[in-house]
Design a protein around this motif. Sequence first.
Motif, PDB file in Angstrom:
ATOM      1  N   LEU B  21       4.620   4.079  -1.890  1.00  0.00           N
ATOM      2  CA  LEU B  21       5.219   2.943  -2.577  1.00  0.00           C
ATOM      3  C   LEU B  21       5.484   3.356  -4.017  1.00  0.00           C
ATOM      4  O   LEU B  21       4.589   3.833  -4.704  1.00  0.00           O
ATOM      5  N   ARG B  22       6.715   3.111  -4.451  1.00  0.00           N
ATOM      6  CA  ARG B  22       7.146   3.623  -5.754  1.00  0.00           C
ATOM      7  C   ARG B  22       7.068   2.561  -6.846  1.00  0.00           C
ATOM      8  O   ARG B  22       7.445   1.404  -6.620  1.00  0.00           O
ATOM      9  N   CYS B  23       6.590   3.002  -8.011  1.00  0.00           N
ATOM     10  CA  CYS B  23       6.468   2.105  -9.160  1.00  0.00           C
ATOM     11  C   CYS B  23       6.830   2.887 -10.417  1.00  0.00           C
ATOM     12  O   CYS B  23       6.256   3.939 -10.667  1.00  0.00           O
ATOM     13  N   ASN B  24       7.770   2.349 -11.172  1.00  0.00           N
ATOM     14  CA  ASN B  24       8.090   2.902 -12.482  1.00  0.00           C
ATOM     15  C   ASN B  24       7.866   1.828 -13.531  1.00  0.00           C
ATOM     16  O   ASN B  24       8.096   0.646 -13.285  1.00  0.00           O
ATOM     17  N   TYR B  25       7.461   2.244 -14.700  1.00  0.00           N
ATOM     18  CA  TYR B  25       7.097   1.273 -15.719  1.00  0.00           C
ATOM     19  C   TYR B  25       7.761   1.633 -17.038  1.00  0.00           C
ATOM     20  O   TYR B  25       8.218   2.749 -17.243  1.00  0.00           O
ATOM     21  N   SER B  26       7.801   0.668 -17.915  1.00  0.00           N
ATOM     22  CA  SER B  26       8.146   0.930 -19.306  1.00  0.00           C
ATOM     23  C   SER B  26       7.096   0.261 -20.164  1.00  0.00           C
ATOM     24  O   SER B  26       6.629  -0.841 -19.861  1.00  0.00           O
ATOM     25  N   HIS B  75       3.157   5.978  -8.584  1.00  0.00           N
ATOM     26  CA  HIS B  75       3.391   5.748  -7.163  1.00  0.00           C
ATOM     27  C   HIS B  75       2.089   5.679  -6.378  1.00  0.00           C
ATOM     28  O   HIS B  75       1.150   6.433  -6.655  1.00  0.00           O
ATOM     29  N   LEU B  76       2.072   4.835  -5.390  1.00  0.00           N
ATOM     30  CA  LEU B  76       0.889   4.607  -4.552  1.00  0.00           C
ATOM     31  C   LEU B  76       1.082   5.302  -3.205  1.00  0.00           C
ATOM     32  O   LEU B  76       2.153   5.188  -2.604  1.00  0.00           O
ATOM     33  N   ALA B 104       8.123  -6.721  -8.588  1.00  0.00           N
ATOM     34  CA  ALA B 104       8.601  -7.717  -7.622  1.00  0.00           C
ATOM     35  C   ALA B 104       7.857  -7.657  -6.301  1.00  0.00           C
ATOM     36  O   ALA B 104       7.950  -8.586  -5.495  1.00  0.00           O
ATOM     37  N   GLY B 105       7.142  -6.572  -6.073  1.00  0.00           N
ATOM     38  CA  GLY B 105       6.375  -6.457  -4.843  1.00  0.00           C
ATOM     39  C   GLY B 105       7.093  -5.668  -3.761  1.00  0.00           C
ATOM     40  O   GLY B 105       8.334  -5.656  -3.706  1.00  0.00           O
ATOM     41  N   THR B 106       6.312  -4.992  -2.923  1.00  0.00           N
ATOM     42  CA  THR B 106       6.833  -4.264  -1.766  1.00  0.00           C
ATOM     43  C   THR B 106       6.049  -4.703  -0.540  1.00  0.00           C
ATOM     44  O   THR B 106       4.810  -4.618  -0.535  1.00  0.00           O
ATOM     45  N   THR B 107       6.771  -5.165   0.454  1.00  0.00           N
ATOM     46  CA  THR B 107       6.127  -5.572   1.705  1.00  0.00           C
ATOM     47  C   THR B 107       6.057  -4.367   2.640  1.00  0.00           C
ATOM     48  O   THR B 107       7.065  -3.706   2.895  1.00  0.00           O
ATOM     49  N   VAL B 108       4.876  -4.083   3.126  1.00  0.00           N
ATOM     50  CA  VAL B 108       4.662  -2.953   4.040  1.00  0.00           C
ATOM     51  C   VAL B 108       4.467  -3.471   5.455  1.00  0.00           C
ATOM     52  O   VAL B 108       3.625  -4.352   5.695  1.00  0.00           O
TER      53      VAL B 108
END
Lengths: 115, 112
Positions: B21-26, B75-76, B104-108
């Motif tokens: 699961l991908r996550c990018n931040y600022s 990333h998770l 916003a969330g990711t549904t797995v």
Amino acid sequence: SAVISQKPSRDICQRGTSLTIQCQVDSQVTMMFWYRQQPGQSLTLIATANQGSEATYESGFVIDKFPISRPNLTFSTLTVSNMSPEDSSIYLCSVELQPNTDTQYFGPGTRLTVL
Amino acid sequence: AQSVTQLGSHVSVSEGALVLLRCNYSSSVPPYLFWYVQYPNQGLQLLLKYTSAATLVKGINGFEAEFKKSETSFHLTKPSAHMSDAAEYFCAVSDRDYKLSFGAGTTVTVRA
């Protein structure tokens, strides 16, 4: 961790009425938070509630609509006033157990439906 | 101000396959980063957090995440998906000002 409970777990309300949601934690905490999660959406912070001071509201949220009480270090309430169907959401409280860690632990949420 | 972008609102994996699961931040300051999981009709549960110690963070349920400053990513992953991993996952960032901003969330979904 801690045990965080919310009451009620869910409710169905009529438009124009108000609902008070309770959040109880089993240890003393300084910072408690209230969030709204609209259907299919992420979490939005409503306000931060510190014991002994007025709640701090985020942009778009006002005290008249979402009054908050924080009478002691283990308890807080959020009232959703003059409800409309747009207020149908999950309302979650969270706490910061260890100060200055920004790590929040969440209650199970209150699922509100407004008809 | 901080913000989070989760790439992919929905991820479907086979049981036993890698979960990514991908996550990018600022963030304007060195951030704290978090992953939470929300099972149906439940609140959020903390999976893991990064607070400027080791860049590879191990969490509960076999999940881990790697902080990459150069890529502003967190990333998770989980090497082998289990049916019980079906849930919604949220990445969150704080600027060390006690406020969390959520993605916003990711549904797995896990396929048998």
